[in-house]
Design an enzyme around this catalytic site. Structure first.
Site, PDB file in Angstrom:
ATOM      1  N   ARG A   1      13.932   1.880   9.633  1.00  0.00           N
ATOM      2  CA  ARG A   1      13.147   0.648   9.736  1.00  0.00           C
ATOM      3  C   ARG A   1      12.153   0.801  10.877  1.00  0.00           C
ATOM      4  O   ARG A   1      12.457   1.457  11.873  1.00  0.00           O
ATOM      5  CB  ARG A   1      14.062  -0.553  10.035  1.00  0.00           C
ATOM      6  CG  ARG A   1      14.857  -0.976   8.822  1.00  0.00           C
ATOM      7  CD  ARG A   1      15.814  -2.110   9.121  1.00  0.00           C
ATOM      8  NE  ARG A   1      16.807  -2.185   8.061  1.00  0.00           N
ATOM      9  CZ  ARG A   1      16.719  -2.987   6.997  1.00  0.00           C
ATOM     10  NH1 ARG A   1      15.708  -3.825   6.880  1.00  0.00           N
ATOM     11  NH2 ARG A   1      17.643  -2.962   6.072  1.00  0.00           N
TER      12      ARG A   1
ATOM     13  N   LYS B   1       0.838  -1.213   0.000  1.00  0.00           N
ATOM     14  CA  LYS B   1       0.000   0.000   0.000  1.00  0.00           C
ATOM     15  C   LYS B   1       0.868   1.255   0.000  1.00  0.00           C
ATOM     16  O   LYS B   1       0.577   2.222  -0.704  1.00  0.00           O
ATOM     17  CB  LYS B   1      -0.940   0.022   1.225  1.00  0.00           C
ATOM     18  CG  LYS B   1      -1.859  -1.185   1.313  1.00  0.00           C
ATOM     19  CD  LYS B   1      -2.895  -1.040   2.413  1.00  0.00           C
ATOM     20  CE  LYS B   1      -2.328  -0.948   3.818  1.00  0.00           C
ATOM     21  NZ  LYS B   1      -1.597  -2.166   4.270  1.00  0.00           N
TER      22      LYS B   1
ATOM     23  N   ARG C   1      11.864  -4.884   4.922  1.00  0.00           N
ATOM     24  CA  ARG C   1      11.547  -3.551   4.393  1.00  0.00           C
ATOM     25  C   ARG C   1      12.172  -2.396   5.172  1.00  0.00           C
ATOM     26  O   ARG C   1      12.377  -2.472   6.377  1.00  0.00           O
ATOM     27  CB  ARG C   1      10.038  -3.371   4.242  1.00  0.00           C
ATOM     28  CG  ARG C   1       9.305  -2.820   5.408  1.00  0.00           C
ATOM     29  CD  ARG C   1       7.864  -2.547   5.014  1.00  0.00           C
ATOM     30  NE  ARG C   1       7.025  -2.586   6.197  1.00  0.00           N
ATOM     31  CZ  ARG C   1       5.709  -2.483   6.158  1.00  0.00           C
ATOM     32  NH1 ARG C   1       5.078  -2.377   5.016  1.00  0.00           N
ATOM     33  NH2 ARG C   1       5.019  -2.510   7.278  1.00  0.00           N
TER      34      ARG C   1
ATOM     35  N   ARG D   1      -9.863   0.569   9.107  1.00  0.00           N
ATOM     36  CA  ARG D   1      -9.361  -0.772   9.414  1.00  0.00           C
ATOM     37  C   ARG D   1     -10.396  -1.606  10.153  1.00  0.00           C
ATOM     38  O   ARG D   1     -10.132  -2.776  10.448  1.00  0.00           O
ATOM     39  CB  ARG D   1      -8.118  -0.647  10.304  1.00  0.00           C
ATOM     40  CG  ARG D   1      -6.803  -0.927   9.576  1.00  0.00           C
ATOM     41  CD  ARG D   1      -5.717  -0.688  10.580  1.00  0.00           C
ATOM     42  NE  ARG D   1      -4.460  -1.295  10.337  1.00  0.00           N
ATOM     43  CZ  ARG D   1      -3.423  -0.664   9.798  1.00  0.00           C
ATOM     44  NH1 ARG D   1      -3.549   0.552   9.333  1.00  0.00           N
ATOM     45  NH2 ARG D   1      -2.257  -1.269   9.729  1.00  0.00           N
TER      46      ARG D   1
ATOM     47  N   ARG E   1      -0.199  -8.563  13.835  1.00  0.00           N
ATOM     48  CA  ARG E   1      -0.830  -7.607  12.901  1.00  0.00           C
ATOM     49  C   ARG E   1      -1.611  -8.350  11.827  1.00  0.00           C
ATOM     50  O   ARG E   1      -2.660  -7.886  11.370  1.00  0.00           O
ATOM     51  CB  ARG E   1       0.246  -6.694  12.282  1.00  0.00           C
ATOM     52  CG  ARG E   1       0.717  -5.621  13.271  1.00  0.00           C
ATOM     53  CD  ARG E   1       2.083  -5.061  12.944  1.00  0.00           C
ATOM     54  NE  ARG E   1       2.157  -4.362  11.684  1.00  0.00           N
ATOM     55  CZ  ARG E   1       3.301  -4.163  11.005  1.00  0.00           C
ATOM     56  NH1 ARG E   1       4.443  -4.629  11.481  1.00  0.00           N
ATOM     57  NH2 ARG E   1       3.277  -3.508   9.889  1.00  0.00           N
TER      58      ARG E   1
HETATM   59  P1  AMP Z   1       0.513   0.769   9.363  1.00  0.00           P
HETATM   60  O1  AMP Z   1       1.664   1.693   9.174  1.00  0.00           O
HETATM   61  O2  AMP Z   1      -0.680   1.105   8.533  1.00  0.00           O
HETATM   62  O3  AMP Z   1       0.918  -0.696   9.212  1.00  0.00           O
HETATM   63  O4  AMP Z   1       0.046   0.947  10.885  1.00  0.00           O
HETATM   64  C1  AMP Z   1       0.927   0.696  11.959  1.00  0.00           C
HETATM   65  C2  AMP Z   1       0.143   0.552  13.254  1.00  0.00           C
HETATM   66  O5  AMP Z   1      -0.574   1.787  13.514  1.00  0.00           O
HETATM   67  C3  AMP Z   1      -0.938  -0.524  13.249  1.00  0.00           C
HETATM   68  O6  AMP Z   1      -0.412  -1.809  13.568  1.00  0.00           O
HETATM   69  C4  AMP Z   1      -1.877  -0.013  14.336  1.00  0.00           C
HETATM   70  O7  AMP Z   1      -1.354  -0.229  15.625  1.00  0.00           O
HETATM   71  C5  AMP Z   1      -1.842   1.518  14.088  1.00  0.00           C
HETATM   72  N1  AMP Z   1      -2.881   1.937  13.110  1.00  0.00           N
HETATM   73  C6  AMP Z   1      -2.685   2.473  11.873  1.00  0.00           C
HETATM   74  N2  AMP Z   1      -3.848   2.743  11.275  1.00  0.00           N
HETATM   75  C7  AMP Z   1      -4.814   2.365  12.136  1.00  0.00           C
HETATM   76  C8  AMP Z   1      -6.237   2.370  12.091  1.00  0.00           C
HETATM   77  N3  AMP Z   1      -6.914   2.810  10.998  1.00  0.00           N
HETATM   78  N4  AMP Z   1      -6.907   1.913  13.175  1.00  0.00           N
HETATM   79  C9  AMP Z   1      -6.261   1.475  14.263  1.00  0.00           C
HETATM   80  N5  AMP Z   1      -4.925   1.419  14.371  1.00  0.00           N
HETATM   81  C10 AMP Z   1      -4.199   1.866  13.318  1.00  0.00           C
END
Ligand code: AMP
Length: 214
Positions: A161, A13, A128, A89, A173
């Site tokens: 990182r 993404k 990554r 999410r 996750r």
């Molecule tokens: P990401 O960078 O999108 O993988 O997000 C990293 C972390 O941020 C996730 O594992 C969640 O802990 C938190 N996070 C990001 N977006 C959301 C969301 N829409 N709702 C809840 N937690 C989020």
């Protein structure tokens, strides 16, 4: 044009968002990036979000909804549109987003789900790293910068990182994605907005598919 990029962590993404920013002049709105920034600066949102993020859990809906509402409100009027990366999410977040969009007179044109198998995701995530300057995504196994140590997109030589890209947190996750985020696929299918892409294809093929959809 406003779009949602849906998919598990490591699906690409972030990579595709950077392409969409450059190619369609859309603005990437990544809740993960916003929350990481909040944690790094020690803001009240960051203080709440930190432990959830470290454990690979979702940050509570009210916190995330506040963050994304502010980001959408702050977009300059002339912005061509936005890419929601990592939001919504949960179905509850999607419902709040629907209300928010009605209130501000905007809508979502397409929801693109990028699908990748869990074992591929784990390998991708473990390799990554991103450019500290522009956020371009690279990978030890799949995509190194063309010139060693220099970002292809902005020329920065500083990379970082994520602390939650370790194998235990990644597994959590992925569980969270399957349980709480995947139901959004049906949510948007019913609305007739969903487009699915095989995220295991090479990056250029995924870009081409997104182009065809948009
Ligand atoms: P990401 O960078 O999108 O993988 O997000 C990293 C972390 O941020 C996730 O594992 C969640 O802990 C938190 N996070 C990001 N977006 C959301 C969301 N829409 N709702 C809840 N937690 C989020």
């Amino acid at each position: 044009m406003n779009i949602i990029l849906l998919g598990p962590p490591g699906a690409g993404k972030g990579t595709q968002s950077k392409y969409l920013e450059d190619h369609f002049k859309l603005k990437q709105l990544s809740t993960g990036d916003m929350l990481r920034h909040a944690v790094a600066t020690g803001s009240p949102v960051g203080v709440v979000a930190k432990s959830y993020m470290e454990g690979g859990k979702l940050v509570p809906d009210d916190v995330v909804v506040g963050v994304i509402s502010e980001a959408i409100d702050a977009l300059p009027k002339e912005t061509a549109g936005f890419i929601l990366d990592g939001f919504p999410r949960t179905v509850q977040q999607a419902e709040v987003l629907d209300q928010l969009l009605v209130r501000i007179g905007k809508n979502i044109d397409a929801v693109i789900v990028v699908d990748v198998k869990d074992d591929v995701l784990v390998k991708r995530i473990s390799g990554r790293f991103t450019c500290a300057g522009c956020g371009e995504v690279f990978n030890d196994f799949f995509r190194l910068p063309q010139a060693e140590g220099v970002c292809d997109r902005c020329g920065s030589s500083s990379f970082k990182r994520r602390s939650d890209d370790n194998s235990d947190t990644v597994r959590e996750r992925l569980v969270v994605y399957h349980q709480q985020t995947k139901p959004l696929i049906d949510y948007y299918k019913v609305k007739g907005k969903l487009h699915a892409i095989d995220g295991e294809l090479p990056i250029e093929d995924v870009k081409r598919r997104i182009n065809e959809i948009l």
